[in-house]
Design a protein around this motif. Structure first.
Motif, PDB file in Angstrom:
ATOM      1  N   TYR A   1      50.027  80.891  62.053  1.00 26.74           N
ATOM      2  CA  TYR A   1      50.573  79.657  62.617  1.00 26.74           C
ATOM      3  C   TYR A   1      50.089  79.339  64.025  1.00 26.74           C
ATOM      4  CZ  TYR A   1      53.732  80.559  58.719  1.00 26.74           C
ATOM      5  OH  TYR A   1      54.244  80.819  57.476  1.00 26.74           O
ATOM      6  N   HIS A   2      49.493  80.297  64.713  1.00 27.42           N
ATOM      7  CA  HIS A   2      48.993  80.030  66.060  1.00 27.42           C
ATOM      8  C   HIS A   2      47.951  81.070  66.436  1.00 27.42           C
ATOM      9  CE1 HIS A   2      51.068  83.407  68.066  1.00 27.42           C
ATOM     10  NE2 HIS A   2      52.049  83.182  67.220  1.00 27.42           N
ATOM     11  N   SER A   3      47.117  80.760  67.432  1.00 23.94           N
ATOM     12  CA  SER A   3      46.114  81.707  67.910  1.00 23.94           C
ATOM     13  C   SER A   3      46.774  82.726  68.829  1.00 23.94           C
ATOM     14  CB  SER A   3      45.015  80.967  68.676  1.00 23.94           C
ATOM     15  OG  SER A   3      45.493  80.562  69.949  1.00 23.94           O
ATOM     16  N   PRO A   4      46.123  83.870  69.050  1.00 28.71           N
ATOM     17  CA  PRO A   4      46.716  84.878  69.932  1.00 28.71           C
ATOM     18  C   PRO A   4      46.980  84.369  71.343  1.00 28.71           C
ATOM     19  CG  PRO A   4      44.914  85.820  68.662  1.00 28.71           C
ATOM     20  CD  PRO A   4      44.879  84.350  68.408  1.00 28.71           C
ATOM     21  N   ALA A   5      46.229  83.358  71.771  1.00 26.55           N
ATOM     22  CA  ALA A   5      46.395  82.836  73.133  1.00 26.55           C
ATOM     23  C   ALA A   5      47.576  81.878  73.255  1.00 26.55           C
ATOM     24  CB  ALA A   5      45.115  82.127  73.573  1.00 26.55           C
ATOM     25  N   GLU A   6      48.090  81.406  72.136  1.00 29.50           N
ATOM     26  CA  GLU A   6      49.191  80.439  72.164  1.00 29.50           C
ATOM     27  C   GLU A   6      50.536  81.144  72.092  1.00 29.50           C
ATOM     28  OE1 GLU A   6      47.111  76.658  69.881  1.00 29.50           O
ATOM     29  OE2 GLU A   6      48.041  78.242  68.696  1.00 29.50           O
ATOM     30  N   PRO A   7      51.572  80.563  72.695  1.00 31.99           N
ATOM     31  CA  PRO A   7      52.904  81.182  72.643  1.00 31.99           C
ATOM     32  C   PRO A   7      53.497  81.117  71.241  1.00 31.99           C
ATOM     33  CG  PRO A   7      53.023  79.027  73.685  1.00 31.99           C
ATOM     34  CD  PRO A   7      51.564  79.322  73.504  1.00 31.99           C
ATOM     35  N   CYS A   8      54.306  82.122  70.920  1.00 30.27           N
ATOM     36  CA  CYS A   8      54.959  82.175  69.615  1.00 30.27           C
ATOM     37  C   CYS A   8      56.051  81.111  69.529  1.00 30.27           C
ATOM     38  CB  CYS A   8      55.561  83.559  69.405  1.00 30.27           C
ATOM     39  SG  CYS A   8      56.524  83.717  67.885  1.00 30.27           S
ATOM     40  N   GLN A   9      56.034  80.343  68.457  1.00 27.80           N
ATOM     41  CA  GLN A   9      57.064  79.337  68.195  1.00 27.80           C
ATOM     42  C   GLN A   9      57.983  79.758  67.046  1.00 27.80           C
ATOM     43  OE1 GLN A   9      57.443  76.640  70.147  1.00 27.80           O
ATOM     44  NE2 GLN A   9      55.715  77.396  71.386  1.00 27.80           N
ATOM     45  N   PHE A  10      57.878  81.022  66.631  1.00 25.72           N
ATOM     46  CA  PHE A  10      58.727  81.589  65.578  1.00 25.72           C
ATOM     47  C   PHE A  10      58.608  80.822  64.257  1.00 25.72           C
ATOM     48  CE2 PHE A  10      60.720  82.970  69.551  1.00 25.72           C
ATOM     49  CZ  PHE A  10      60.788  84.335  69.333  1.00 25.72           C
ATOM     50  N   GLN A  11      57.375  80.417  63.943  1.00 20.86           N
ATOM     51  CA  GLN A  11      57.154  79.748  62.666  1.00 20.86           C
ATOM     52  C   GLN A  11      57.374  80.703  61.495  1.00 20.86           C
ATOM     53  OE1 GLN A  11      56.483  76.424  61.888  1.00 20.86           O
ATOM     54  NE2 GLN A  11      57.225  76.284  63.998  1.00 20.86           N
ATOM     55  N   CYS A  12      57.153  82.005  61.714  1.00 24.42           N
ATOM     56  CA  CYS A  12      57.405  82.974  60.648  1.00 24.42           C
ATOM     57  C   CYS A  12      58.892  83.038  60.323  1.00 24.42           C
ATOM     58  CB  CYS A  12      56.882  84.347  61.031  1.00 24.42           C
ATOM     59  SG  CYS A  12      57.530  85.008  62.583  1.00 24.42           S
TER      60      CYS A  12
END
Length: 439
Positions: A180-191
């Protein structure tokens, strides 16, 4: 040629060569039959928490074996060490909401017990339609068919399919390899959002339990974002789904707390333990549960017996080993040392990654559970190729680690020192330098 069929072993390679035979061990070191010494950076298999050759544990086992080596616990029988251990575990894990314990032989059987208890609980509660289980991708829960079914490492599952029906798998909180996102992007808890979507799609009233390791160890030491487990726990509460915390690796001090659940601030419905419960001195597994679960399934008249058990459940020598192991953990205050040791491991790994950015990446550690990925970014070779090459080179340098593909994993005994952690990371640095020179 070895006649022994090794677990998780390439048997063709073993039959063509010779096994690596460990002869004896002491502290954080193991010795082969030729007398060569190795620093065990993996605590055997995530489990020698208090280290090797602890005489007080060995003596406790010896004394118990002289008194009673074994007797069945079926049909209301018991032995004093297993009763004392049950009381001690309930005392230790009351803070996690646990009120009762069932003993098995290892982590696989502990997980199997938790799955069966989950279905039995919902039948006792008048909701027999709740039969489905939710696991996660990259998870490891054991090798029995139920435990393997809820696990999510494809290579472990494929050869044994078809597995248990009515099991689904949600995404892992794998921040550095997230869909859902690249390692450089903050986690948005899409999982987390995907887990809830999956629950709603399946119908929450058909789901018995969700199972999760606080840190996914064998999957590559996948360390979740700090708030992940609390969010997932709240979703399970919202839809009345039992939450099973698989603490086989994270229990008994690995993260600096008695449980990974406590480290991350959650209270599960069931917990599974093995490994660190005896620090490997004897095989033992345990499934703990909220007292309400036992209360629901013990209704008089429904069934005369709880028709589940293992021949060696509550083994007196294993229970004696566990009691002595717990005493060592407490008296020597190992868990108080873990945070600073883990920070030192992480700092050393971060420094090494900066030194070799073309070969090392995605370092991480929580307590004494660490990881780093190895191998040239541009390589076309299988990721496992670089992991195994690195492990072999580190062993030549006197350090034993375990790999998960291209992930080098660390879980040394909790008795390790800062200087011994330096020895581990220095061996990794030398091995990576050797690989770079030869590639």
């Amino acid at each position: 040629m070895s006649a022994r069929w090794g677990p998780y072993t390439n048997m063709q390679g073993l039959m063509e060569g010779q096994p690596f035979v460990i002869d004896h061990a002491d502290g954080v070191y193991v010795y082969d039959e030729s007398g060569h010494r190795y620093l065990d950076a993996h605590a055997g298999l995530w489990l020698a928490n208090v280290g090797y050759n602890r005489r007080e544990i060995i003596e406790a086992m010896y004394q118990q074996a002289q008194r009673l080596a074994w007797f069945s616990s079926f049909g209301g029988m018991a032995n004093r060490p297993s009763l004392d251990l049950a009381d001690r575990l309930v005392e230790l894990f009351a803070a996690d909401g646990m009120g009762t314990v069932f003993f098995a032989n290892d982590g696989s059987e502990a997980v199997e017990t938790a799955l069966k208890l989950s279905r039995l609980y919902w039948k006792a509660k008048g909701q027999p339609q709740r039969i489905k289980f939710l696991g996660r991708q990259h998870s490891y829960h054991g090798v029995t068919m139920g435990a393997l079914s809820v696990a999510g490492i494809t290579a472990n599952r494929a050869a044994f399919e078809p597995l248990l029906a009515d099991v689904r798998h949600a995404p892992a909180p794998y921040a550095v390899h997230c869909a859902y996102h690249s390692p450089a992007e903050p986690c948005q808890f899409q999982c987390v959002a995907e887990l809830e979507r999956q629950i709603l799609f399946e119908d929450p009233e058909t789901i018995a339990a969700f199972i999760a390791e606080p840190v996914q160890a064998a999957g590559g030491v996948i360390i979740p974002p700090p708030d992940y487990l609390r969010r997932v726990r709240e979703i399970c509460r919202r839809y009345d789904i039992l939450f099973i915390a698989d603490e086989v690796v994270t229990g008994f001090g690995r993260l600096g707390s008695w449980s990974g659940s406590r480290h991350y601030g959650i209270q599960p419905d069931l917990m599974t333990f093995a490994k660190g419960i005896t620090s490997g001195y004897m095989p033992l597994g345990a499934t703990m549960a909220r007292y309400e679960i036992l209360d629901a399934v013990r209704k008089p008249g429904d069934a005369p017996e709880f028709r589940h058990g293992n021949t060696y459940s509550g083994h007196p020598v294993a229970a004696a080993a566990a009691l002595a192991n717990i005493q060592v953990l407490e008296q020597e205050q190992f868990m108080k040392r873990v945070p600073s040791l883990g920070e030192h491991l992480l700092t050393r790994l971060k420094t090494l990654v900066k030194e070799y950015p073309d070969w090392l990446r995605y370092e991480g550690a929580v307590g004494l559970l660490g990881r780093v990925e190895v191998g040239p970014v541009s390589s076309q070779a299988s990721p496992a190729h670089w992991g195994y090459l690195t492990a072999n080179l580190m062993r030549e340098r006197g350090v034993i680690i375990r790999v998960a593909g291209d992930v080098i994993t660390f879980s040394p005994p909790l008795s390790i020192t800062m200087e011994e952690i330096d020895t581990i990371v220095d061996a990794l640095a030398d091995s990576v330098a050797a690989l770079r020179r030869s590639s």
